[in-house]
Design an enzyme around this catalytic site. Sequence first.
Site, mmCIF file in Angstrom:
data_model
loop_
_atom_site.group_PDB
_atom_site.id
_atom_site.type_symbol
_atom_site.label_atom_id
_atom_site.label_comp_id
_atom_site.label_asym_id
_atom_site.label_seq_id
_atom_site.Cartn_x
_atom_site.Cartn_y
_atom_site.Cartn_z
ATOM 1 N N SER A 1 -21.409 -12.319 -68.931
ATOM 2 C CA SER A 1 -20.253 -13.217 -68.034
ATOM 3 C C SER A 1 -18.989 -13.109 -68.029
ATOM 4 C CB SER A 1 -20.424 -14.137 -69.217
ATOM 5 O OG SER A 1 -19.265 -15.514 -70.155
ATOM 6 N N TYR B 1 -18.957 -14.696 -78.885
ATOM 7 C CA TYR B 1 -19.372 -14.486 -78.174
ATOM 8 C C TYR B 1 -19.646 -13.524 -76.678
ATOM 9 C CZ TYR B 1 -21.787 -16.261 -72.809
ATOM 10 O OH TYR B 1 -21.914 -16.436 -71.984
#
Length: 274
Positions: free
Chosen positions: A142, A155
């Site tokens: 990401s 995350y």
Amino acid sequence: MTKELSDRVAIVTGAAGGLGRAISEKFLEEGARVVLADVNKDAGESLAADLGPQARFQRTDVADPQQVQALVDFAVETFGGLHIMVNNAGVSGTMTDSFLNEDLTDFQRIMSINLLGVMHGTQAAGRHMAASGGGAIVNISSIGGTMANPGVPIYAASKAAVVHFSKGVAIDLAEHDIRVNCIAPGGIPTQLLSSATANPEMTKRIRAVMAAIQPMKRLGEARDVAEAVAYLVGDRSLHVTGTLLTVDGGTSAGMKRVVKPPTSVAPETETAAS
């Protein structure tokens, strides 16, 4: 029109989600047979039924190495081999207003899926590919793992680790003719952001900000990520490994200009001291 992935077998983890479904659909369009892996049994079976006989579902918790190995074995037994592995399964933590308020209770769960799950998938698929002439592995990271953002520190750390892991293992597996690459999507509307905010209005506002800072006008779609994955596993990228490909409309390159400069600026003049 030639189907680029004809006669190839692929596994896509997290297949029942937005990105996973789009990747699986793209692979099928290109002639591959696909094993759909997801922890959500009902959604996975429903997707397999929608996609037809060239897609099969295997319930898999990627945090469990035995289940990941069983997934690879299932692909080989069902379709006769494994040429492509896409480690896409991932979860997000709950967004907080400050790291000082983060209790870190999600650490084990997030890391076990986002990082260890990628490691398990890469290893199990890599072992088969090394003994079978090679293959291609794509790990989904990401832009949250490539550029600093507040709110979801665990995350972000897990996705940053996926990038570095992918580069390192690409060097290790190159001798077996296995390519390992990484994709960092950004601003793609999926359920992952909604699970992080647990607040529809907050999700809407964050997506509006993402759209506002993205240099390209068109917002990204899951299909954009699927096209990038298809490139990295196909024959057009046989000399590409250890690469991070961002699919984010230019966001990670820099925010778009908000205030435009004048179309022309009069040159400044200097007056010499008399």
